[in-house]
Structures are given as structure tokens and as C-alpha cells.
Design a protein around this motif. Sequence first.
Motif: not given
Length: 449
Positions: A130-159
Motif C-alpha cells: 500500500v505504500r508503493s500504491f500511494f506513490n503510484q497514485l501520487w504519480e498519476v495525480c502528478s501526470q494528470w495535473q499537467k494533462q487530464v485524460p478526456s476519459s476522466a472529464q466525461v460527464p456522468q449521470r448524477q445520482w
Amino acid sequence: MASGDPQQSSQMAEEIPGFLDAFLHDFPAPLSPESPLPWKVPGTVLSQEEVEGELADLAMGFLSSRNAPPPLASCLAHEAVSQLLQMDLSEFRKLPRQEEEEEEEEEEEEEDDNEEEKAPVTLLDAKGLVRSFFNQLWEVCSQWQKQVPSSAQVPQRQWLVSIHAIRNTRRKMEDRHVCLPAFNQLFGLSDPVDRAYFAVFDGHGGVDAARYAAVHVHANVAHRPELPTDPAGALREAFRHTDEMFLWKAKRERLQSGTTGVCAFIAGKTLHVAWLGDSQVILVQQGQVVKLMEPHRPERQDEKERIEALGGFVSHMDCWRVNGTLAVSRAIGDVFQKPYVSGEADSASWELTGSEDYLLLACDGFFDVVPHQEVAGLVQSHLVREQGSGLQVAEELVAAARERGSHDNITVMVVFLRDPQDLLKGRAQGVGDVPTGLAEPGTDAPQRR
């Protein structure tokens, strides 16, 4: 509750960069080996099969606690888990001497009984993973801060989902619940079918089984090959496989708990439900209660016959019980009551027409004291008092169960399928004026398996 509108797209475009900036401000660098972990480690070891569910659950809980938009949290969790699973995890492999001895004993017993040997379970060090996983999550957040993938910006149904759970007078809280409106994003499903998953698990003999089911049932659903063509079958198999996984864990860690469970899975325009034991789900349609399922209790004639055919018995000791112990006849876990307490779920499906009001999922702490036919009236009264706001309706339903004498843990989840404001308008126009009846079996009854 609209899906894909421009206002929602604009709101997401503002929320995502703000969340990523705040996350990286609080965590400017990956964790060092000496840094404290920002989340609780799920035990000392994880099997290879448990990794995805456990890490996704960790990420979702952590990101939600930091107010990440649910679609973003799901996309981040999926990306971080996927990248970690592509890594070589052998450095985390851990097989303590005690577990080696236990496996040897089990293998000897299986050979003596001429049973087919099972492959040994690969165990990984949970803390290091889980320590390694947090660092992997940090890496993803760091990458997405520069460029958020379009798949993460698709509007979803609001429940709109109202959830409330209390320990009540019990010594421990053994219920768990799951609300996953962004199911596809969490598991990287890219087909055009919208999916959402909701579940309530009611543990007994400890919380381990309920927590395990709340982490792994939906992960197992997502990976069932029959999911696109037979979602109800995927749910049943996910329950069965989760039970099998937990029994291995229970034997390994000497756990004796069990859990009932009910889940509602909406795929496109079809509602699928699956259940074990006496946690229940009902559907309310135009003010009328539709009975979707029959809980698994030992006094049911078919359950009694099944148990007796296996060599068990059903007896009455303040209530009907399996082998004089459990008051439910199907559950995940309960290792010492298998096979009498079955891990095989039932399921039912219902085609949604757009006239459905809401789903209500709850444990027996609610349904033991609140009859199905009274639910619609209680909800309608709440909506009238709150001028169409359904946010607190679960809290009021829990309070009603407690006032009626429930001492058990109580969990209630109300999933609105229409805007509560529309339900008020319909009532004012005379639609659904008699919210007390159960739909009779017939052509409109849900398909059961």
C-alpha cells in the motif's frame, strides 16, 4: 439528475484541477520509506487475488475523504491500480512459516481425502504494497495535473442517494455499505452501457466478512466474463466467488464471521438485484411497492429442505435457526456452518421504464420492524415536509426503525431513480395516491433466478 449537460461539464472542468492542485500541495513528493502512511493498512498480508479490490477501496475512501468528485476518484483509482498491477510485485511476496505449515497440513488432508489439490495462495506484504500504491497514485495525480485524460472529464449521470447507518444499541457496528455510481470508471469499462452499483452488507460474529464483501463483490462483478450479456449471472457468480475467497482468508486467519448482503446493479435500462440472507431491496414505482426478492431464512420451506438434505437441521430457539445457531440460511463466510449456510446468491431483474421512483436497500435491523408496505408512505411524508428534498430521507427511515424498537445495527440506502421534486408533483396530481400495496406476481413481476 441530468446526464451530460454543459453546466456539469463546466463544473467538472473547474473541480478537477483544483483537487489535483490541493492533493499535490499536501503531498509534494512521493512517500519515503520512513513517512507515515495516509491510510490504514488492510491487514498484514493480501493474496494476489485480493489486491485490486483492496487497493481500489483504499483509494476511493482516501480520495472521497478529500472531496474528490466521484468520477475523478474512480478514474484515478483505476489508473493507479492498473499501473501497479503491471509492476513486478514479487518484492512484496511473503509466506510466513506458520502459513507454510498450515498449507502443508491442508495439502496432507486433501491428499488423504483424495481431493484435488489447490494451488497455494500467493501472499503479499500489505504494508509495503500500500505504500508503493500511494506513490503510484501520487504519480498519476502528478501526470494528470499537467494533462487530464478526456476519459476522466466525461460527464456522468448524477445520482441522488441518501444513506444513513447507526450502530444502535449493539456493541459493535457490523454493517457496511457501498455506493458506486461511477462503476465503469472504477474498472475501466469503456462500452456504451452506463452502470451503477449499490449494496448493503449485514455482518454477524464480527465485521470481517461484511467489510470483505463490501470491498470485493463489486470487483468480482467487474471481471466476470458474462457481465456484458448476463449481469444477473455475473452478480451471482461474484457473490459465490467472494464467499470462496473469504473462506480461504477465514481459514488462514481463523475468522468466524459471516455476512448477509443485497446489491442493486443498474446496467443501462435494466435493474439487477442479487442477495444472500435477509438484507433486502425494494423498488417503489409510482408510489407502489414492488417486491423484488424473497429473503433467505431457515423457515422457508425450500431452504429447510436444502439444509436437511445436507444433513443439517432447522430448529426454533427464539427464532428459526440453522443447526441451532444462525438465523439466516445463506451468507458469505460462516466457515463452520458451510455448506448448510450457502454462499449461492439468488438474483432478479427488472426492466426500468422511467416510471420508477426509488430503490431502498436495508438490513434486517430496518425490515424486521418496518413492513414493506409502509415504506412509500414514510418517504412521501418526508418529501412533503422537506419540500422535495430527499437528502435526509434515509436518516428519517433509520429513526423510524429505532422508534419502533429495533436494537440491531441499522443501515438504509435510498437510491432515487427520479427527481424527488417530480415525486411530489406526481402525488399532487393524484399519481401513486395509495403507497401501500405490493405488486402481485404476474406479467410485470421481476424475473428471478
